[in-house]
Design an enzyme around this catalytic site. Sequence first.
Site, short mmCIF file in Angstrom:
data_model
loop_
_atom_site.label_atom_id
_atom_site.label_comp_id
_atom_site.label_asym_id
_atom_site.label_seq_id
_atom_site.Cartn_x
_atom_site.Cartn_y
_atom_site.Cartn_z
N LYS A 45 0.80 -1.06 0.07
CA LYS A 45 0.35 -0.43 0.39
C LYS A 45 0.71 1.10 0.04
O LYS A 45 1.11 2.16 -0.18
CB LYS A 45 -0.80 -0.02 1.30
CG LYS A 45 -2.29 -1.18 1.18
CD LYS A 45 -2.90 -0.80 2.54
CE LYS A 45 -4.39 -1.40 2.21
NZ LYS A 45 -4.27 -2.38 3.74
N LYS A 105 6.36 -16.37 10.91
CA LYS A 105 6.32 -17.17 11.92
C LYS A 105 5.40 -17.77 12.82
O LYS A 105 4.97 -18.72 13.28
CB LYS A 105 6.99 -17.58 13.38
CG LYS A 105 7.10 -15.88 14.50
CD LYS A 105 8.72 -14.65 13.70
CE LYS A 105 8.24 -13.50 14.39
NZ LYS A 105 8.98 -12.41 13.90
N GLU A 129 13.02 -20.82 6.70
CA GLU A 129 14.23 -20.72 6.83
C GLU A 129 13.96 -19.33 7.46
O GLU A 129 14.19 -19.30 9.17
CB GLU A 129 15.06 -20.75 5.95
CG GLU A 129 16.09 -20.24 6.79
CD GLU A 129 16.42 -21.74 7.59
OE1 GLU A 129 16.82 -22.51 7.24
OE2 GLU A 129 16.67 -20.88 9.11
N GLY A 134 15.28 -15.58 12.53
CA GLY A 134 16.26 -14.78 11.45
C GLY A 134 17.42 -15.20 10.66
O GLY A 134 17.50 -16.05 9.40
N GLY A 187 14.02 1.27 18.40
CA GLY A 187 13.50 0.53 17.59
C GLY A 187 14.14 -1.12 17.62
O GLY A 187 13.70 -1.43 16.81
N GLU A 190 9.03 -2.75 19.52
CA GLU A 190 7.69 -2.50 19.07
C GLU A 190 6.87 -1.87 20.15
O GLU A 190 7.19 -2.04 20.77
CB GLU A 190 7.32 -3.81 18.46
CG GLU A 190 7.06 -4.55 17.66
CD GLU A 190 7.44 -4.02 16.00
OE1 GLU A 190 6.58 -3.46 15.83
OE2 GLU A 190 7.68 -5.49 15.42
N ASP A 201 5.93 -14.43 20.87
CA ASP A 201 6.98 -14.76 19.69
C ASP A 201 7.80 -15.56 20.11
O ASP A 201 7.57 -16.77 18.74
CB ASP A 201 7.74 -12.70 19.05
CG ASP A 201 8.61 -13.43 18.46
OD1 ASP A 201 8.03 -13.79 17.07
OD2 ASP A 201 10.24 -13.37 18.35
N LYS A 205 8.15 -20.00 17.59
CA LYS A 205 9.34 -20.81 17.06
C LYS A 205 9.96 -22.33 17.56
O LYS A 205 9.74 -22.86 16.68
CB LYS A 205 10.22 -19.51 17.34
CG LYS A 205 10.14 -18.09 16.80
CD LYS A 205 11.76 -16.99 16.63
CE LYS A 205 11.24 -15.84 15.16
NZ LYS A 205 11.76 -14.54 16.71
N GLY A 302 15.69 -8.12 11.99
CA GLY A 302 16.85 -7.08 11.11
C GLY A 302 16.37 -7.22 9.30
O GLY A 302 16.62 -8.40 9.13
N1 HSE Z 1 10.26 -9.16 16.25
C1 HSE Z 1 11.16 -10.72 16.99
C2 HSE Z 1 12.84 -10.77 17.58
C3 HSE Z 1 11.73 -10.21 15.32
O1 HSE Z 1 12.67 -9.81 18.05
O2 HSE Z 1 13.15 -11.29 17.43
C4 HSE Z 1 12.78 -11.52 14.00
O3 HSE Z 1 11.57 -12.78 14.16
#
Ligand code: HSE
Length: 429
Positions: A45, A105, A129, A134, A187, A190, A201, A205, A302
Amino acid sequence: MNAIKIGLLGLGNIGTGTYKTLEMNRKQIEANTGLSIEIVKILEKDVGRKRDISVSHDQFTQNPDDILLDPSIDIVIELLGGIEPASGFMLKALENKKHVVTANKAAVAANFDDFMDAAKRNHVMFRYEASVGGGIPILNALTTALLANKFEEILGIVNGTTNYILTQMTEYGLDYADVLKVAQEKGFAEADPTADVEGIDVANKLSILISLVFGIRVTTNEIPTEGITKISKDDIALADKFGYKIKLLATAKKVGDQLEAHVQPAFVPKDHPLAAVSNEFNAIFVTGNAVDDLMFYGKGAGPLPTGSAVMGDVIEISRAIAKNAAFDHHTESKAVKMLRYVGEGQNKYYVNMMVKDVPGVLGGISTTFGAFGIGVDSVLQLSKDVNTNREVPLIFILHEVTRARLDEALDKIGSSKFASEIKSIIRVM
Ligand code: HSE
């Protein structure tokens, strides 16, 4: 030169990193593979955003079907994030005989079997992968170079945000809330950090890793999960005194024919390789019955590290297309299907409680632990930290016990005349 055409869903940070990885290394990729790989359409977008890549306006579309139904597109890369609409788009791409690569994920953990079935039915490849660790090529290693092993255990630090927060709390003696604020400003976290700091998260994984390594499906919701929001700077200082660092660990362990798994902050011995994994770095520690201990270490997030993993999958599929052999699906282990998932097993625990500084307290509490079959490994009373109610912190390291049994014992202790507050309970590795 064979041309492989790509449709990209999402040109945010990871999409841009993926595009840039291809742009930066195009000549080398072409020389190594003999293939020309082109991102021909992009669903995005935010067309006007300034990006550090040369993307033309003609490449953008606002209609996912321009990619999902375009017969000239060979591979769809999904980098939208979130379970929907990303999962629906990926399934539609697979049903239209397109190979799919994703870093998502949450979507892979939620719909693992559906993606595998759709890929198999349509004779196409599905690769993910970048969804775990990452840039670390852990899924590839587990499903290729390490296939000759049986695995007993996986331990991982697989979230950069929480590892950054815990490292900063440890190095500077800071509280969680203060570090989170700085991490958000820089940064590293989030604006809504819930999925990271509550361990969701990591559980996504771990669910993916369990599917590949142990061949059974354990959904994210089935994994006992605790984040880092309750960890205090006192816990970190006490861990240090006992010879540990606190890390948010993903753990899956085979015990006989049972599989135990959980996501929890844990005391990690300072001499364990995982204790040295700092800030935004990730590491996955596996033990195979032939290869022995292995640790995979690198940047778990990243744009470029993740872009590297996404492009690795794209190149693998492109090579298979060129050989007319792009029809396998990522093999999860079948050998250990008889494993029974039991959730959390027995662990050692650290317990920090406030108690009355009067005779008989230590004996009373130890007796209660004993009555629940819980042995005491070490104990420390911090008399110098006495408060105005003449209460002092009393810290135990306890021998192996299930969390349910420990909670029962602590309920009893917490409602007794001895203890006024159970401040923290943390697993000891
Ligand atoms: N939010 C995730 C982290 C990003 O901080 O590792 C990568 O999956």
